[in-house]
Design a protein around this motif. Structure first.
Motif, PDB file in Angstrom:
ATOM      1  N   THR A  40      54.977 -15.855  11.124  1.00  0.00           N
ATOM      2  CA  THR A  40      53.542 -15.727  10.865  1.00  0.00           C
ATOM      3  C   THR A  40      52.839 -14.683  11.719  1.00  0.00           C
ATOM      4  O   THR A  40      51.639 -14.464  11.557  1.00  0.00           O
ATOM      5  N   ASN A  41      53.562 -14.013  12.642  1.00  0.00           N
ATOM      6  CA  ASN A  41      52.877 -13.051  13.508  1.00  0.00           C
ATOM      7  C   ASN A  41      52.327 -11.854  12.736  1.00  0.00           C
ATOM      8  O   ASN A  41      51.491 -11.108  13.259  1.00  0.00           O
ATOM      9  N   ILE A  42      52.756 -11.683  11.484  1.00  0.00           N
ATOM     10  CA  ILE A  42      52.174 -10.594  10.687  1.00  0.00           C
ATOM     11  C   ILE A  42      50.691 -10.832  10.427  1.00  0.00           C
ATOM     12  O   ILE A  42      49.972  -9.904  10.073  1.00  0.00           O
ATOM     13  N   GLY A  43      50.230 -12.111  10.579  1.00  0.00           N
ATOM     14  CA  GLY A  43      48.805 -12.372  10.423  1.00  0.00           C
ATOM     15  C   GLY A  43      47.973 -11.567  11.406  1.00  0.00           C
ATOM     16  O   GLY A  43      46.897 -11.051  11.068  1.00  0.00           O
ATOM     17  N   MET A  44      48.473 -11.446  12.636  1.00  0.00           N
ATOM     18  CA  MET A  44      47.761 -10.649  13.634  1.00  0.00           C
ATOM     19  C   MET A  44      47.874  -9.156  13.342  1.00  0.00           C
ATOM     20  O   MET A  44      47.019  -8.366  13.751  1.00  0.00           O
ATOM     21  N   ALA A  45      48.939  -8.767  12.632  1.00  0.00           N
ATOM     22  CA  ALA A  45      49.175  -7.337  12.365  1.00  0.00           C
ATOM     23  C   ALA A  45      48.549  -6.864  11.054  1.00  0.00           C
ATOM     24  O   ALA A  45      48.572  -5.675  10.768  1.00  0.00           O
ATOM     25  N   LYS A  46      47.984  -7.791  10.261  1.00  0.00           N
ATOM     26  CA  LYS A  46      47.525  -7.463   8.912  1.00  0.00           C
ATOM     27  C   LYS A  46      46.620  -6.234   8.869  1.00  0.00           C
ATOM     28  O   LYS A  46      46.885  -5.273   8.123  1.00  0.00           O
ATOM     29  N   ASP A  47      45.552  -6.250   9.628  1.00  0.00           N
ATOM     30  CA  ASP A  47      44.600  -5.143   9.553  1.00  0.00           C
ATOM     31  C   ASP A  47      45.194  -3.837  10.079  1.00  0.00           C
ATOM     32  O   ASP A  47      44.906  -2.754   9.561  1.00  0.00           O
ATOM     33  N   ARG A  48      46.069  -3.928  11.100  1.00  0.00           N
ATOM     34  CA  ARG A  48      46.692  -2.719  11.639  1.00  0.00           C
ATOM     35  C   ARG A  48      47.696  -2.130  10.652  1.00  0.00           C
ATOM     36  O   ARG A  48      47.833  -0.900  10.551  1.00  0.00           O
ATOM     37  N   LEU A  49      48.406  -2.987   9.913  1.00  0.00           N
ATOM     38  CA  LEU A  49      49.334  -2.477   8.905  1.00  0.00           C
ATOM     39  C   LEU A  49      48.578  -1.731   7.803  1.00  0.00           C
ATOM     40  O   LEU A  49      49.073  -0.739   7.261  1.00  0.00           O
ATOM     41  N   GLU A  50      47.398  -2.221   7.488  1.00  0.00           N
ATOM     42  CA  GLU A  50      46.577  -1.543   6.472  1.00  0.00           C
ATOM     43  C   GLU A  50      46.106  -0.182   6.986  1.00  0.00           C
ATOM     44  O   GLU A  50      46.160   0.821   6.256  1.00  0.00           O
ATOM     45  N   ILE A  51      45.686  -0.126   8.248  1.00  0.00           N
ATOM     46  CA  ILE A  51      45.184   1.125   8.815  1.00  0.00           C
ATOM     47  C   ILE A  51      46.320   2.116   9.070  1.00  0.00           C
ATOM     48  O   ILE A  51      46.220   3.302   8.697  1.00  0.00           O
ATOM     49  N   ASP A  52      47.419   1.651   9.671  1.00  0.00           N
ATOM     50  CA  ASP A  52      48.491   2.564  10.087  1.00  0.00           C
ATOM     51  C   ASP A  52      49.424   2.954   8.943  1.00  0.00           C
ATOM     52  O   ASP A  52      49.949   4.074   8.924  1.00  0.00           O
ATOM     53  N   LEU A  53      49.655   2.010   8.001  1.00  0.00           N
ATOM     54  CA  LEU A  53      50.646   2.263   6.951  1.00  0.00           C
ATOM     55  C   LEU A  53      50.062   2.240   5.546  1.00  0.00           C
ATOM     56  O   LEU A  53      50.783   2.508   4.578  1.00  0.00           O
ATOM     57  N   GLY A  54      48.805   1.886   5.403  1.00  0.00           N
ATOM     58  CA  GLY A  54      48.181   1.854   4.084  1.00  0.00           C
ATOM     59  C   GLY A  54      48.596   0.671   3.237  1.00  0.00           C
ATOM     60  O   GLY A  54      48.510   0.727   2.004  1.00  0.00           O
ATOM     61  N   ILE A  55      49.036  -0.420   3.861  1.00  0.00           N
ATOM     62  CA  ILE A  55      49.435  -1.627   3.122  1.00  0.00           C
ATOM     63  C   ILE A  55      48.187  -2.427   2.769  1.00  0.00           C
ATOM     64  O   ILE A  55      47.469  -2.904   3.659  1.00  0.00           O
ATOM     65  N   SER A  56      47.890  -2.566   1.470  1.00  0.00           N
ATOM     66  CA  SER A  56      46.668  -3.223   1.022  1.00  0.00           C
ATOM     67  C   SER A  56      46.734  -4.728   1.251  1.00  0.00           C
ATOM     68  O   SER A  56      47.807  -5.290   1.541  1.00  0.00           O
ATOM     69  N   ALA A  57      45.595  -5.414   1.084  1.00  0.00           N
ATOM     70  CA  ALA A  57      45.552  -6.873   1.240  1.00  0.00           C
ATOM     71  C   ALA A  57      46.457  -7.554   0.222  1.00  0.00           C
ATOM     72  O   ALA A  57      47.141  -8.533   0.530  1.00  0.00           O
ATOM     73  N   ALA A  58      46.467  -7.038  -1.023  1.00  0.00           N
ATOM     74  CA  ALA A  58      47.325  -7.633  -2.050  1.00  0.00           C
ATOM     75  C   ALA A  58      48.800  -7.443  -1.700  1.00  0.00           C
ATOM     76  O   ALA A  58      49.613  -8.370  -1.833  1.00  0.00           O
ATOM     77  N   ALA A  59      49.163  -6.228  -1.258  1.00  0.00           N
ATOM     78  CA  ALA A  59      50.561  -5.965  -0.877  1.00  0.00           C
ATOM     79  C   ALA A  59      50.951  -6.803   0.330  1.00  0.00           C
ATOM     80  O   ALA A  59      52.074  -7.324   0.412  1.00  0.00           O
ATOM     81  N   TYR A  60      50.024  -6.952   1.269  1.00  0.00           N
ATOM     82  CA  TYR A  60      50.279  -7.813   2.424  1.00  0.00           C
ATOM     83  C   TYR A  60      50.531  -9.252   1.980  1.00  0.00           C
ATOM     84  O   TYR A  60      51.454  -9.919   2.460  1.00  0.00           O
ATOM     85  N   GLY A  61      49.706  -9.747   1.065  1.00  0.00           N
ATOM     86  CA  GLY A  61      49.882 -11.106   0.565  1.00  0.00           C
ATOM     87  C   GLY A  61      51.221 -11.292  -0.110  1.00  0.00           C
ATOM     88  O   GLY A  61      51.889 -12.326   0.049  1.00  0.00           O
ATOM     89  N   ILE A  62      51.651 -10.287  -0.880  1.00  0.00           N
ATOM     90  CA  ILE A  62      52.962 -10.361  -1.529  1.00  0.00           C
ATOM     91  C   ILE A  62      54.068 -10.396  -0.479  1.00  0.00           C
ATOM     92  O   ILE A  62      54.990 -11.218  -0.543  1.00  0.00           O
ATOM     93  N   GLY A  63      53.991  -9.497   0.505  1.00  0.00           N
ATOM     94  CA  GLY A  63      55.020  -9.457   1.546  1.00  0.00           C
ATOM     95  C   GLY A  63      55.072 -10.732   2.361  1.00  0.00           C
ATOM     96  O   GLY A  63      56.154 -11.240   2.680  1.00  0.00           O
ATOM     97  N   ALA A  64      53.883 -11.269   2.696  1.00  0.00           N
ATOM     98  CA  ALA A  64      53.841 -12.528   3.432  1.00  0.00           C
ATOM     99  C   ALA A  64      54.506 -13.634   2.631  1.00  0.00           C
ATOM    100  O   ALA A  64      55.248 -14.459   3.173  1.00  0.00           O
ATOM    101  N   GLY A  65      54.260 -13.645   1.331  1.00  0.00           N
ATOM    102  CA  GLY A  65      54.814 -14.695   0.488  1.00  0.00           C
ATOM    103  C   GLY A  65      56.271 -14.518   0.131  1.00  0.00           C
ATOM    104  O   GLY A  65      56.978 -15.505  -0.106  1.00  0.00           O
TER     105      GLY A  65
END
Length: 438
Positions: A40-65
């Motif tokens: 679950t530590n990706i929860g803390m990295a969510k916003d940084r992954l979006e800024i640094d790598l361009g991973i959207s909220a939807a893509a993040y949700g898919i990856g988390a799941g």
């Protein structure tokens, strides 16, 4: 492991039970702290992954799941292997592989590498939770299992209490050694699992008769009482093989309730840091500290309520109350704003692990042997699809509406269904007896 110790004094079953709690639970809780931290530590990295790598909220949700899809598909085979090779070896193997893959999350460079590593992490960790649930059935009689399960699930609460502030602190290492802060977080939080794995190998006995802290008589008496309970429950429920799980209405009911529960748990785990970040201008450390607050309440719930579930009626009442509490908490979180919203999330979290330890006592009153090992994994397998659906819906609705809170209503609706289902729960021999009277 060395053979069981021999002494002339025989302790009471209650004293033996307390000794077992002291000797095996700290190690298991430690393992689950690291497991939940690394998933679950990706929860803390969510916003940084979006800024640094361009991973959207939807893509993040898919990856988390996606973690939960591969985790779920690997659960039953993993638990059946553990039934054959023993908990010591198999839990050690699980911990080493998930630790290495979790550290490798530092190599993510886009959506597809994110997806692949999350799927590999799911395969690596598969079997830990149901494996420990099965392992505990070898050490505790039915009346003590909800308490043992609840203590184990303290690992989730501790991981979030410690992990969120730690993750926030590690994110401040951005730029150190040419790495992003989230890369340091994955590496530093992943590798300790590999070290603890060797402590599991050295100190965790597979069963009472392999322990060094019980006498031969104590170990054999405990194992005989556990076997007698399992056989009685399986016979009353008419279950003797793994395939019987598919026709047992009570186990299917547990799966349905657990599915809604997991949607709530992982939606909060993966999206709470982002929700808190939307409350105002907060630093990563402040977000981490606030994220930890609801999980302090979840630890309190795990300690206070499961120990009261000593029979079928109490278990059912606590399970219903817990699901109602989760529904109320998420509804308040959706409408309450920063202060009342946090109160709502604390209420929901308080009830998370009041419910889950109780749910996993039901299959153990209706199955035995390899069927029990596979059955517990099957319950967790299907239930964990909720761990995929919750983050996916939260990410999708955030992208569609622009609100980080909009997906909470989906969780409220499904958990309300789960609350209704809890009223039909029955344990082992209780179910046929009641059905005959209806």
């Amino acid at each position: 492991m060395s053979s069981t110790v021999h002494t002339t004094a025989r302790r009471s079953p209650e004293a033996v039970n307390r000794l077992i709690f002291r000797r095996i639970m700290p190690l298991l809780i430690g393992a689950y702290v690291l497991a939940f931290l690394d998933r679950t530590n990706i929860g803390m990295a969510k916003d940084r992954l979006e800024i640094d790598l361009g991973i959207s909220a939807a893509a993040y949700g898919i990856g988390a799941g996606l973690f939960f899809l591969t985790y779920a598909l690997s659960e039953v085979p993993s638990n059946l292997i553990m039934h054959k090779v023993g908990a010591r070896f198999w839990i050690m193997r699980i911990m080493i592989t998930w630790g290495l893959i979790s550290a490798a999350m530092a190599l993510v460079n886009g959506e597809w590498s994110f997806y692949v590593l999350r799927m590999l992490l799911g395969i690596a960790e598969a079997g830990l939770f149901p494996g420990v649930m099965y392992f505990l059935t070898q050490w505790f009689v039915v009346k003590d299992r909800a308490k043992a399960n609840g203590m184990f699930l303290l690992g989730v609460s501790i991981a979030n209490i410690v992990g969120a502030p730690l993750g926030g602190l590690l994110l401040t290492m951005d730029g150190v050694g040419g790495l992003h802060g989230w890369q340091w977080m994955f590496v530093i939080e992943g590798l300790p699992s590999c070290l603890l794995a060797f402590a599991v190998w050295k100190f965790l006995p597979n069963r009472p008769t392999e322990s060094t802290f019980l006498t031969r008589d104590e170990a054999e008496d405990l194992e005989s009482r556990i076997v007698a309970e399992e056989r009685q429950g399986a016979a009353a429920a008419g279950n003797s093989k793994l395939r019987h799980v598919l026709k047992d209405k009570q186990i299917l009911l547990v799966i349905g309730i657990y599915f809604t529960h997991q949607i709530a748990v992982y939606a909060l785990s993966f999206f709470l840091p982002s929700i808190i970040g939307s409350y105002g201008k907060l630093s990563p450390v402040q977000i981490g500290l606030l994220t930890a607050v609801p999980w302090i309440f979840s630890a309190a719930g795990a300690m206070l309520l499961p120990r009261l579930a000593t029979n079928g009626a109490r278990s059912r009442t606590i399970a219903t109350a817990a699901m109602v509490g989760i529904v109320a908490g998420f509804a308040l979180g959706a409408v309450g704003g920063p202060v009342l919203g946090m109160v709502g999330f604390c209420l929901a979290a308080f009830n998370f692990f009041a419910l889950q330890p109780i749910l996993f006592t039901y299959p153990a009153t209706r199955l035995t042997g390899a069927a029990l090992a596979g059955g517990l994994a099957f319950v967790n397998t299907i239930g964990l699809f909720g761990g995929f659906l919750g983050p996916y819906v939260m990410g999708m609705t955030e992208d569609l509406t622009g609100s980080k809170l909009s997906g909470l209503w989906f969780i409220v609706a499904l958990c309300a269904v789960g609350a209704v289902l809890t009223r039909s729960l029955k344990r082992g021999a209780e179910a046929p007896a009641r059905e005959a009277q209806q």
